[in-house]
Design a protein around this motif. Structure first.
Motif, PDB file in Angstrom:
ATOM      1  N   GLN A  11       3.091   5.315   4.930  1.00 21.82           N
ATOM      2  CA  GLN A  11       2.208   6.453   4.626  1.00 21.82           C
ATOM      3  C   GLN A  11       1.005   5.835   3.674  1.00 21.82           C
ATOM      4  OE1 GLN A  11       3.625  10.100   3.192  1.00 21.82           O
ATOM      5  NE2 GLN A  11       5.227  10.520   4.580  1.00 21.82           N
ATOM      6  N   ALA A  12       0.742   4.648   3.478  1.00 18.55           N
ATOM      7  CA  ALA A  12      -0.260   4.055   2.929  1.00 18.55           C
ATOM      8  C   ALA A  12      -1.459   3.646   3.932  1.00 18.55           C
ATOM      9  CB  ALA A  12       0.248   2.742   2.030  1.00 18.55           C
ATOM     10  N   SER A  13      -1.895   4.832   4.533  1.00 18.39           N
ATOM     11  CA  SER A  13      -2.796   4.503   5.710  1.00 18.39           C
ATOM     12  C   SER A  13      -4.081   4.115   4.988  1.00 18.39           C
ATOM     13  CB  SER A  13      -3.035   5.747   6.745  1.00 18.39           C
ATOM     14  OG  SER A  13      -3.302   6.980   5.856  1.00 18.39           O
ATOM     15  N   GLY A  14      -4.824   3.221   5.621  1.00 19.43           N
ATOM     16  CA  GLY A  14      -6.150   2.669   5.091  1.00 19.43           C
ATOM     17  C   GLY A  14      -5.986   1.822   3.639  1.00 19.43           C
ATOM     18  N   GLY A  15      -4.768   1.568   3.604  1.00 22.53           N
ATOM     19  CA  GLY A  15      -4.469   0.593   2.513  1.00 22.53           C
ATOM     20  C   GLY A  15      -4.129   1.299   1.090  1.00 22.53           C
ATOM     21  N   GLU A  16      -3.885   2.554   1.167  1.00 25.17           N
ATOM     22  CA  GLU A  16      -3.361   3.643  -0.129  1.00 25.17           C
ATOM     23  C   GLU A  16      -2.839   4.520   0.288  1.00 25.17           C
ATOM     24  OE1 GLU A  16      -6.638   4.285  -2.822  1.00 25.17           O
ATOM     25  OE2 GLU A  16      -7.927   4.984  -0.961  1.00 25.17           O
ATOM     26  N   LEU A  17      -2.084   5.407  -0.784  1.00 26.29           N
ATOM     27  CA  LEU A  17      -1.548   6.616  -0.625  1.00 26.29           C
ATOM     28  C   LEU A  17      -2.418   7.663  -1.127  1.00 26.29           C
ATOM     29  CD1 LEU A  17       2.042   5.648  -2.451  1.00 26.29           C
ATOM     30  CD2 LEU A  17       1.557   5.887  -0.012  1.00 26.29           C
ATOM     31  N   HIS A  18      -2.431   8.809  -0.116  1.00 30.27           N
ATOM     32  CA  HIS A  18      -3.303   9.740  -0.249  1.00 30.27           C
ATOM     33  C   HIS A  18      -2.618  11.066  -0.571  1.00 30.27           C
ATOM     34  CE1 HIS A  18      -6.404   7.062   1.483  1.00 30.27           C
ATOM     35  NE2 HIS A  18      -5.583   7.020   2.342  1.00 30.27           N
ATOM     36  N   GLY A  19      -3.371  12.202  -0.892  1.00 26.92           N
ATOM     37  CA  GLY A  19      -2.740  13.478  -1.076  1.00 26.92           C
ATOM     38  C   GLY A  19      -1.555  13.779  -2.065  1.00 26.92           C
ATOM     39  N   ALA A  20      -0.692  14.384  -1.882  1.00 27.42           N
ATOM     40  CA  ALA A  20       0.265  14.599  -2.678  1.00 27.42           C
ATOM     41  C   ALA A  20       1.048  13.473  -3.246  1.00 27.42           C
ATOM     42  CB  ALA A  20       1.451  15.693  -2.053  1.00 27.42           C
ATOM     43  N   ASN A  21       1.049  12.303  -2.234  1.00 37.76           N
ATOM     44  CA  ASN A  21       1.708  11.149  -2.768  1.00 37.76           C
ATOM     45  C   ASN A  21       0.763  10.252  -4.051  1.00 37.76           C
ATOM     46  OD1 ASN A  21       3.842  10.513  -0.858  1.00 37.76           O
ATOM     47  ND2 ASN A  21       2.416   9.872   0.707  1.00 37.76           N
ATOM     48  N   SER A  41       1.651  11.735   6.178  1.00 36.16           N
ATOM     49  CA  SER A  41       0.770  10.849   5.490  1.00 36.16           C
ATOM     50  C   SER A  41       0.331  11.411   4.193  1.00 36.16           C
ATOM     51  CB  SER A  41      -0.538  11.007   6.382  1.00 36.16           C
ATOM     52  OG  SER A  41      -1.280  12.235   6.304  1.00 36.16           O
ATOM     53  N   GLU A  42       0.885  12.457   3.814  1.00 38.27           N
ATOM     54  CA  GLU A  42       0.790  13.019   2.446  1.00 38.27           C
ATOM     55  C   GLU A  42       1.917  13.161   1.499  1.00 38.27           C
ATOM     56  OE1 GLU A  42      -2.941  15.580   1.865  1.00 38.27           O
ATOM     57  OE2 GLU A  42      -1.862  16.494   3.693  1.00 38.27           O
ATOM     58  N   LEU A  43       3.096  13.186   2.085  1.00 39.91           N
ATOM     59  CA  LEU A  43       4.262  13.222   1.140  1.00 39.91           C
ATOM     60  C   LEU A  43       5.550  13.053   1.975  1.00 39.91           C
ATOM     61  CD1 LEU A  43       5.081  14.098  -1.633  1.00 39.91           C
ATOM     62  CD2 LEU A  43       5.945  16.257  -0.694  1.00 39.91           C
ATOM     63  N   SER A  44       6.298  11.841   1.423  1.00 40.43           N
ATOM     64  CA  SER A  44       7.373  11.514   2.328  1.00 40.43           C
ATOM     65  C   SER A  44       8.565  12.328   1.811  1.00 40.43           C
ATOM     66  CB  SER A  44       7.580   9.835   1.556  1.00 40.43           C
ATOM     67  OG  SER A  44       8.022   9.676   0.550  1.00 40.43           O
ATOM     68  N   GLY A  45       9.617  11.623   2.215  1.00 38.54           N
ATOM     69  CA  GLY A  45      11.023  12.448   1.908  1.00 38.54           C
ATOM     70  C   GLY A  45      11.399  12.272   0.553  1.00 38.54           C
ATOM     71  N   VAL A  85       7.272   6.308  -4.940  1.00 37.09           N
ATOM     72  CA  VAL A  85       6.325   5.650  -4.182  1.00 37.09           C
ATOM     73  C   VAL A  85       6.783   4.286  -3.442  1.00 37.09           C
ATOM     74  CG1 VAL A  85       4.344   3.824  -4.564  1.00 37.09           C
ATOM     75  CG2 VAL A  85       4.597   6.139  -6.091  1.00 37.09           C
ATOM     76  N   VAL A  86       7.974   3.932  -3.588  1.00 39.86           N
ATOM     77  CA  VAL A  86       8.524   2.894  -2.623  1.00 39.86           C
ATOM     78  C   VAL A  86       8.994   3.500  -1.374  1.00 39.86           C
ATOM     79  CG1 VAL A  86      10.647   1.385  -2.350  1.00 39.86           C
ATOM     80  CG2 VAL A  86       9.427   1.448  -4.577  1.00 39.86           C
ATOM     81  N   GLY A  87       9.449   4.830  -1.242  1.00 41.02           N
ATOM     82  CA  GLY A  87       9.808   5.469  -0.236  1.00 41.02           C
ATOM     83  C   GLY A  87       8.727   5.971   0.611  1.00 41.02           C
ATOM     84  N   ALA A  88       7.493   6.189   0.021  1.00 42.99           N
ATOM     85  CA  ALA A  88       6.274   6.585   0.680  1.00 42.99           C
ATOM     86  C   ALA A  88       5.787   5.433   1.486  1.00 42.99           C
ATOM     87  CB  ALA A  88       5.387   7.231  -0.100  1.00 42.99           C
ATOM     88  N   VAL A  89       5.677   4.049   0.819  1.00 39.45           N
ATOM     89  CA  VAL A  89       5.256   2.968   1.128  1.00 39.45           C
ATOM     90  C   VAL A  89       6.114   2.592   2.334  1.00 39.45           C
ATOM     91  CG1 VAL A  89       4.699   0.559   0.743  1.00 39.45           C
ATOM     92  CG2 VAL A  89       4.030   2.375  -0.869  1.00 39.45           C
TER      93      VAL A  89
END
Length: 511
Positions: A191-201, A129-133, A183-187
């Motif tokens: 990982q955009a839980s609750g409608g937005e990216l969190h933490g390290a993202n 939830s905080e950082l993707s690949g 950001v495209v990868g995280a989305v």
């Protein structure tokens, strides 16, 4: 220079220094949107650091895939968006002197360590939830820019123009321009839980905004704001179901006809991205009023608004302008054996690769729709704690997990239980340069398993990575992933035993 995620900086620099020592690098990555953006970020960072490399993609990093990598004559292998969960196998090849691995991943690591291992989970950061690949690759790219002896032309800006007299930061020189792909990868990795990216993202988002390659703001939380005509945008808006509009073509048209707006130009329906802010507010307010009058719970109505991630350098009205639509476009490439097309789009090919990707996307949407219709029509089997279906060869193994997740909430398919999907595993035939593979017969020996949950279930204790790992190994398979989405491969014929074990594990987690 402090990187975007200070906790990872020392390890990222160590990995970057090892890559700079290599004569050449084999870059290998996963095939989904997160994997493609991970590879694209790493590829651009390696190229800018003048490190020769070759890129390959793998649907699954199993024993055979790693053995194939070991059989190449590359002494250094960079794994992006996978590798951590296969460290035991990779480590055995490292011990044998086959290659030195450098890993930028965010999945749960196996019980083994290696020196050049960049993973947020090793530093107390949630990889689900905080950082993707792609985020891990971005952190590595920023470190490569720091340690590389290669100095990009400081007069060149991120968009290919020149740096302004005001001293605008050179985002290309330190790889901050790659934040948009991260950001495209995280989305794409949900990982955009609750409608937005969190933490390290969120820190990467901030760097992208500062570099001028990202814009953010509150907007309607509907997929297709750039490309779908307004009636289709509303008709297909099912995450927040609005009676009389969602899944109702005529209802969506009646709703729009009731608004005092110019909704067509030159005989064509306008798109959300082409509306003025005042027009958007009119539509959004009317949607909220309809939801309230229809009895939609207040918490659900709040979900109508989320944070939008826009790539301002991409043309308005295209899939590439919106991070969510961009990620879906990428998912439609490698899942159909065209990872090279998705990579080309990420690397800036706006001619041949983009048109091929759009054709694949149309095919992808059709297959998803047919798959969802199939699952909804035939239904799922409910156990005490999970629900499941077996698609056989009727849904591709590369999209069966997406179908399962999208079907949740349809008639007879609960959102209060995780869903598990089986599909026959296709034999994999790849070339070293990720060229297109022709269709090949399905493998008879293995079954692909995909599992999807909800963030609400995760908050209650669900961890599908553990479920897939433990249940698959109990039947001589293997698996893993994230708490909300995971997968496995098991021998054919062991599905019933797998479900029995998975049902027990989920029951224990949620008790």
């Amino acid at each position: 220079m402090t990187g975007p995620v200070p906790e990872l900086e020392d390890r990222a620099v160590t990995c970057a220094e090892r890559l700079c020592e290599a004569d050449r690098v084999l870059l290998t990555s996963h095939i989904d949107a997160d994997g493609l953006t991970s590879a694209a970020i790493a590829a651009q960072a390696l190229e800018r650091a003048s490190i020769p490399f070759e890129t390959v993609f793998k649907k699954q990093l199993d024993d055979q895939a790693i053995a194939d990598i070991a059989a190449t004559d590359y002494d250094t292998v960079l794994f992006t968006d996978f590798g951590s969960g296969q460290l035991d196998i990779i480590g055995a090849h490292e011990d044998a002197g086959d290659f030195t691995p450098v890993i930028a991943d965010h999945h749960q690591p196996a019980d083994r360590e290696t020196e050049y291992h960049l993973n947020p989970l090793l530093f107390g950061i949630n990889g689900a939830s905080e950082l993707s690949g792609a985020g891990a690759s971005y952190v590595l790219a920023r470190a490569l820019a720091e340690v590389s002896d290669n100095e990009p032309d400081p007069s060149v800006a991120a968009d290919g123009g020149t740096v302004t007299a005001s001293g605008t930061a050179n985002a290309r020189a330190d790889n901050r321009d790659l934040a948009a792909l991260a950001v495209v990868g995280a989305v794409g990795d949900m990982q955009a839980s609750g409608g937005e990216l969190h933490g390290a993202n969120a820190k990467i988002v901030a760097e992208g905004v500062d570099a001028g390659v990202l814009e953010t703001g509150k907007d309607l939380a509907l997929y297709g704001k750039q490309t779908r005509p307004l009636p289709k945008l509303l008709e297909y808006a099912t995450d927040v179901h609005i009676p009389g509009i969602s899944n109702d073509e005529n209802g969506a048209l009646r709703f729009l006809d009731g608004l005092d707006l110019e909704l067509k130009r030159d005989g064509e329906w306008r798109r959300w991205s082409g509306l003025t802010n005042e027009e958007k507010q009119t539509v959004a307010s009317a949607l909220v009023r309809r939801a309230v009058s229809s009895g939609v719970p207040a918490k659900k109505i709040e979900g109508l608004v989320s944070t939008a991630y826009v790539l301002p350098e991409e043309p308005a009205g295209t899939e590439l302008r919106d991070a969510s639509e961009f990620s879906t476009l990428l998912n439609a490439t490698a899942r159909y054996e065209r990872a090279d097309v998705g990579l080309g789009v990420c690397l800036g090919d706006r001619d041949g690769a983009l048109e091929r990707a759009r054709k694949l996307l149309r095919n992808h949407r059709r297959n998803l729709s047919e798959g969802i219709d199939l699952v909804t029509r035939e239904g799922v089997t409910h156990e005490d704690n999970v629900q499941w279906f077996h698609a056989g060869d009727r849904i591709r193994e590369t999209i069966v997990g997406i179908v399962a997740g999208m079907a949740m909430g349809n008639e007879g398919i609960s959102r209060s239980k995780p869903i598990i999907a089986f599909a026959e595993k296709r034999a994999e035939r790849e070339s070293a340069t990720a060229n297109r593979s022709d269709d090949v017969p399905a493998a008879d020996e293995e079954i692909k398993v995909s599992a999807r949950g909800t963030h609400s279930l995760v908050r209650k204790g669900l961890d599908l990575s553990a479920v897939m790992g433990q249940a698959s190994r109990a039947v001589d398979g293997d698996g893993g992933g994230h708490d909300v989405a995971a997968g496995a491969t098991i021998p054919k014929g062991n599905e019933d035993e797998f479900i029995e074990r998975a049902d027990e594990i989920v029951g224990d987690q949620l008790s």
